[in-house]
Design a protein around this motif. Sequence first.
Motif, mmCIF file in Angstrom:
data_model
loop_
_atom_site.group_PDB
_atom_site.id
_atom_site.type_symbol
_atom_site.label_atom_id
_atom_site.label_comp_id
_atom_site.label_asym_id
_atom_site.label_seq_id
_atom_site.Cartn_x
_atom_site.Cartn_y
_atom_site.Cartn_z
ATOM 1 N N ILE A 29 0.827 -1.213 0.000
ATOM 2 C CA ILE A 29 0.000 0.000 0.000
ATOM 3 C C ILE A 29 0.863 1.266 0.000
ATOM 4 C CG2 ILE A 29 -1.951 -1.118 1.148
ATOM 5 C CD1 ILE A 29 -1.025 0.199 3.775
ATOM 6 N N LEU A 167 -9.220 2.174 -0.595
ATOM 7 C CA LEU A 167 -8.293 1.055 -0.701
ATOM 8 C C LEU A 167 -9.058 -0.135 -1.264
ATOM 9 C CD1 LEU A 167 -5.270 0.739 0.100
ATOM 10 C CD2 LEU A 167 -6.045 -0.296 2.232
ATOM 11 N N LYS A 171 -6.488 -5.485 -0.505
ATOM 12 C CA LYS A 171 -5.391 -4.888 0.262
ATOM 13 C C LYS A 171 -5.801 -4.681 1.718
ATOM 14 C CE LYS A 171 -2.975 -2.651 -3.566
ATOM 15 N NZ LYS A 171 -2.430 -1.387 -4.126
#
Length: 248
Positions: A29, A167, A171
């Motif tokens: 990320i 997001l 993830k």
Amino acid sequence: MEPIIVTNLRKLLMMSLDCQIRLEKIELIESELGLPPDFRYRLIPMYPEFFSVRKVNGVDYLCLETWDSSLAVTAREEKLDLGHAPIRTKEIPRDGNIMGPFAFRLKFPAGFRPNKHYLEEVVKWQKMEFPSPYLSGRSVQPATPQARKRAVAILHELLSLMMEKRLTSDKLDAFHNEYQLPCKLLLCLVKNHGIFYITNKGARSTVFLKEAYDGCNLIDKCPLLKFNDSFVALIGRACLDLNNAVAA
């Protein structure tokens, strides 16, 4: 911009179960956090008072070196307006929003018309106390309403730490163990549709923090995103001027 990135990375570690996360998961990320691709070698060594990289069972972990209580405040808490006493009324708010130290900002989908019983349950949930996401998860009794609400708060805070407040679900799910996320993550997100918005893009879904958006537009952009917008606008204008010059 760097201090913001560093602060968000510290908060990310502070929320984790053991204040450490596998480095490969942070790399997963890195763009969403605004980290440079080589942050392990460029950024981390610059802040030895905050971070260290250690091997645990042969795996590299990014570890928190110092705990800062002043950072243990969520984005939700920062936006609370507790300076004014809530207006007492017997009427149940139709949008589910109330003032209180444990309430979330809700934005129900357009066309959603909850009945009275649903809203009563929402208000009850809004008033329910829950442990802070920055409190050690090991001290939280699992499988309780308070623990489930805390999981929602953790998801809220995780998305708040991302530059674009969004997001992909895969993830998010990658951090299941570090943050004790719900086993049925998508079900939790769908159930709390006043807080999160899920959109499908190909085979993956993206989770948005609703309160951070006005329609499709991000309300408060971080300095890095503002810089990117200015850069793109500048390049676009330069290309337009060049095309006009060539045409002339």
